[in-house]
Design an enzyme around this catalytic site. Structure first.
Site, PDB file in Angstrom:
ATOM      1  N   HIS A 139      38.868  13.432  41.985  1.00  0.00           N
ATOM      2  CA  HIS A 139      39.810  14.549  41.839  1.00  0.00           C
ATOM      3  C   HIS A 139      40.470  14.918  43.177  1.00  0.00           C
ATOM      4  O   HIS A 139      41.579  15.436  43.206  1.00  0.00           O
ATOM      5  CB  HIS A 139      39.091  15.795  41.304  1.00  0.00           C
ATOM      6  N   CYS A 160      36.498  15.636  31.064  1.00  0.00           N
ATOM      7  CA  CYS A 160      36.966  16.373  32.237  1.00  0.00           C
ATOM      8  C   CYS A 160      37.516  17.713  31.765  1.00  0.00           C
ATOM      9  O   CYS A 160      38.214  17.771  30.741  1.00  0.00           O
ATOM     10  CB  CYS A 160      38.056  15.555  32.931  1.00  0.00           C
ATOM     11  N   HIS A 203      33.262  11.069  40.085  1.00  0.00           N
ATOM     12  CA  HIS A 203      34.307  11.714  39.275  1.00  0.00           C
ATOM     13  C   HIS A 203      34.948  12.857  40.072  1.00  0.00           C
ATOM     14  O   HIS A 203      36.176  12.979  40.123  1.00  0.00           O
ATOM     15  CB  HIS A 203      33.677  12.230  37.967  1.00  0.00           C
ATOM     16  N   GLU A 204      34.105  13.677  40.707  1.00  0.00           N
ATOM     17  CA  GLU A 204      34.635  14.828  41.454  1.00  0.00           C
ATOM     18  C   GLU A 204      35.415  14.393  42.685  1.00  0.00           C
ATOM     19  O   GLU A 204      36.466  14.947  42.995  1.00  0.00           O
ATOM     20  CB  GLU A 204      33.496  15.783  41.837  1.00  0.00           C
TER      21      GLU A 204
END
Ligand code: CO
EC number: 3.5.1.88
Length: 186
Positions: A160, A113, A156-157
């Site tokens: 966030h 990341c 993953h995004e």
């Protein structure tokens, strides 16, 4: 343009906050942010610009990583053959995973990341396949099915946007624990 110094690192509270939904039509500031985030990914995949500006290569960048707590992320998964169209390229706004496979998936090499300056190994257990609903910059609603690598990148995004970092999904006691049905993605 966004450079590494504009990207906040773990420890900054914005990375652990729940980001706000984005309103449409996009404000000037949001349009600029979306363009700048995608530009970062494009630049970061160009070896000359990586060297020139000291960038770390990335396939995704979420607004909270540049300290803007909004539900927006740029994703650019290039094709293996660089002359081909990217596997997935869009700014995903207010994204929601509306369904997913029961079957888990994880990258064989683990994840990294831009906001985490250390190597953390282990399987980041996610869904192998997802159906994603989001809005693009024009405010059009999109619904797409993704599997394997681009599905992992989008998860993953999206994490966030909800204050979750990749290592939250690693089994602490046994980082390479894998159920029989785990799809390992290289
Ligand atoms: Co990240």
């Amino acid at each position: 343009m966004i450079k590494m110094r504009d990207i906040i690192r773990e420890g900054n509270h914005t990375l652990r906050a729940e980001a706000k939904p984005v309103k449409f039509p996009l404000s000037e500031a949001d349009q600029k942010l979306a363009r700048n985030m995608m530009e970062y990914l494009e630049n970061s995949q160009d070896p000359e610009l990586v060297k020139k500006y000291g960038l770390r290569a990335g396939v995704g960048l979420a607004a909270p990583q540049v300290d803007v707590s909004e539900q927006m992320a740029a994703v650019l998964v290039p094709s293996e053959n660089e002359d081909d169209e990217p596997v997935f390229k869009d700014v995903i706004i207010n994204p929601v995973i509306i369904s997913h496979s029961v079957q888990p998936g994880a990258l064989t090499e683990g994840e990294g990341c831009l906001s985490v300056d250390r190597d953390i190994s282990g399987y980041v257990i996610r869904h192998d396949r997802i159906t994603l609903r989001y809005y693009n910059m024009a405010g059009e609603q999109k619904k797409i099915r993704l599997k394997n690598y681009p599905a992992i990148v989008c998860q993953h995004e999206i994490d966030h946007l909800h204050g979750i970092l990749f290592y939250d999904h690693i089994n602490e006691a046994n980082p390479f624990a894998a159920d029989d049905d785990l799809v390992l993605i290289s």
